[in-house]
Design an enzyme around this catalytic site. Structure first.
Site, PDB file in Angstrom:
ATOM      1  N   LYS A   9       3.613  -5.156  -7.006  1.00  0.00           N
ATOM      2  CA  LYS A   9       2.992  -4.875  -5.704  1.00  0.00           C
ATOM      3  C   LYS A   9       3.941  -5.206  -4.573  1.00  0.00           C
ATOM      4  O   LYS A   9       3.969  -4.508  -3.559  1.00  0.00           O
ATOM      5  CB  LYS A   9       1.694  -5.682  -5.546  1.00  0.00           C
ATOM      6  CG  LYS A   9       0.535  -5.101  -6.316  1.00  0.00           C
ATOM      7  CD  LYS A   9      -0.778  -5.604  -5.767  1.00  0.00           C
ATOM      8  CE  LYS A   9      -1.954  -5.068  -6.561  1.00  0.00           C
ATOM      9  NZ  LYS A   9      -3.235  -5.578  -6.102  1.00  0.00           N
ATOM     10  N   LYS A  61       0.200   2.703 -15.985  1.00  0.00           N
ATOM     11  CA  LYS A  61      -1.245   2.439 -15.964  1.00  0.00           C
ATOM     12  C   LYS A  61      -1.941   3.303 -14.911  1.00  0.00           C
ATOM     13  O   LYS A  61      -1.411   3.484 -13.817  1.00  0.00           O
ATOM     14  CB  LYS A  61      -1.426   0.950 -15.630  1.00  0.00           C
ATOM     15  CG  LYS A  61      -2.849   0.475 -15.578  1.00  0.00           C
ATOM     16  CD  LYS A  61      -2.945  -0.921 -14.970  1.00  0.00           C
ATOM     17  CE  LYS A  61      -2.874  -0.876 -13.460  1.00  0.00           C
ATOM     18  NZ  LYS A  61      -3.342  -2.078 -12.766  1.00  0.00           N
ATOM     19  N   LYS A  66      -5.834   2.859  -8.961  1.00  0.00           N
ATOM     20  CA  LYS A  66      -6.470   3.419  -7.769  1.00  0.00           C
ATOM     21  C   LYS A  66      -5.502   3.480  -6.605  1.00  0.00           C
ATOM     22  O   LYS A  66      -5.761   4.111  -5.596  1.00  0.00           O
ATOM     23  CB  LYS A  66      -7.736   2.632  -7.403  1.00  0.00           C
ATOM     24  CG  LYS A  66      -7.558   1.134  -7.252  1.00  0.00           C
ATOM     25  CD  LYS A  66      -8.916   0.414  -7.243  1.00  0.00           C
ATOM     26  CE  LYS A  66      -8.736  -1.064  -7.547  1.00  0.00           C
ATOM     27  NZ  LYS A  66      -9.901  -1.734  -8.047  1.00  0.00           N
TER      28      LYS A  66
END
Ligand code: TYM
Length: 336
Positions: free
Chosen positions: A117, A199, A202
């Site tokens: 992230k 993966k 969203k």
């Protein structure tokens, strides 16, 4: 003793940081529904986790209530389980501070989700994003959870939870139960439809790479038909065909069929019928949920009654553990 007091405890949560995906559903939610009869379950909407990256306030508000509606619509019975919103129980933030002081920078620097992230958000990384796994540790330990049903991507955070709990117990004497992860055999890592070695998430920029729980049937059909496969043209479960493997996993988890049964069913066929069947399986699973969600989000009073009751029950349990932590650490108790 009441029945619920004897049951083992489950804690899990989903961030309302984006629209929920089929990955959230198959990796987490669908299992929560299965576990609700055997366990005393706390299912949380972790809004405090969501703000570790920038959120539009009105979207966060809408999504928080939508996630609660999705929990209920997916089959989690609000009478049997404790459904609540994380920010309604201040003990989470308090416990996270106490646990932050018992967690090493080095441990947090090793978290792969933080590394991923922080790469994505470049220079605008909040301290909250770095500390986020400790808030998750607090979530779990406050309820003395035995089991935490999550997808594979949360495994490392669960290991951290166990390490921090053991360290606290060793430093201050037995305080926390050491939780176990519950990671389903199939569906624990649903992959991106466009890049099936990644993966499904969203936060992807390409909407064709994920299926949302609330995607209309025609959108689901289109996304599955566009899902990346390969030129081999055989429905076989192996690492050389990650796209096909992912679609087989989805079909297997939804339909309860084994991989062998699916291979046999599509033997000698290409991908056209297979993809159609995958799409129909997803639509068949999600459409009834979507209808219920639409009714539930319109019923704000009902939702409020659920999250109010949930916060009361959760606060009672969480505060008990928090007091215990404070006392052991050496804080002066005050009678309340
Ligand atoms: P979050 O909100 O990213 O995801 C919620 C749950 O969905 C699972 N999941 C997947 N499973 C299979 N395939 C995928 N592609 C996929 N994507 C997501 C996740 O593993 C997770 O179980 N930090 C957590 C939320 C959290 C939490 C907790 C979980 C906060 N406190 C305490 C358990 C216990 C998170 O960001 O999940």
């Amino acid at each position: 003793m009441e029945q619920t007091e004897q049951k083992k405890v489950i804690f899990s949560g989903i961030q309302p940081s984006g629209e929920l995906t089929l990955g959230n559903y198959l990796g987490a939610l669908k299992n929560w529904v299965k576990l609700q009869d055997q366990y005393d379950c706390y299912y949380c909407i972790v809004d405090m986790h969501a703000i570790t990256v920038k959120q539009e306030p009105k979207d966060l508000r809408r999504r928080t209530l939508e996630v609660l509606s999705i929990y209920i619509a997916a089959g989690i019975d609000p009478e049997k389980n404790t459904l609540f919103i994380q920010s309604h129980v201040p003990a989470h933030a308090e416990a996270a501070w106490l646990l932050n002081c018992n967690t090493y920078m080095g441990e947090l620097s090793r978290m792969t989700q933080f590394k991923d992230k922080s790469q994505r958000y470049g220079n605008n990384i909040s301290a909250g994003l770095f500390n986020y796994p400790v808030l998750m540790v607090a979530d779990i330990l406050l309820y003395q959870a035995d089991l935490v049903p999550v997808g594979v991507d949360q495994k490392q955070h669960l290991e951290l939870t166990r390490d921090v709990a053991e360290r606290f117990n060793n430093t201050y004497s037995e305080t926390f139960k050491i939780p176990e992860p519950y990671i389903p055999e199939a569906g624990a890592k649903i992959m991106d439809l466009q890049e099936p070695t990644k993966k499904m998430s969203k936060s992807s920029d390409n909407p064709n790479s994920y299926i949302l729980i609330m995607d209309p049937p025609e959108v689901i059909r289109k996304k599955v038909s566009r899902a990346v496969t390969d030129s081999l043209g055989v429905v076989k479960y192996n690492d050389e065909q990650p796209g096909v493997k992912n679609l087989m996993t989805i079909l297997s988890v939804i339909k309860g069929k084994t991989i062998q049964e699916i291979e046999k069913e599509y033997e000698g066929q290409g991908y056209a019928q297979f993809k159609k069947d995958v799409a129909e399986a997803i639509v068949g699973e999600l459409e009834p949920i979507q209808k219920k969600v639409k009714d539930l989000v319109a019923n704000k009073e009902y939702l409020e009654s659920i999250y109010k009751k949930g916060a009361e029950k959760a606060s009672y349990v969480a505060n008990k553990t928090l007091r215990k932590m404070q006392k052991k650490i050496g804080f002066i108790p005050v009678s309340r």
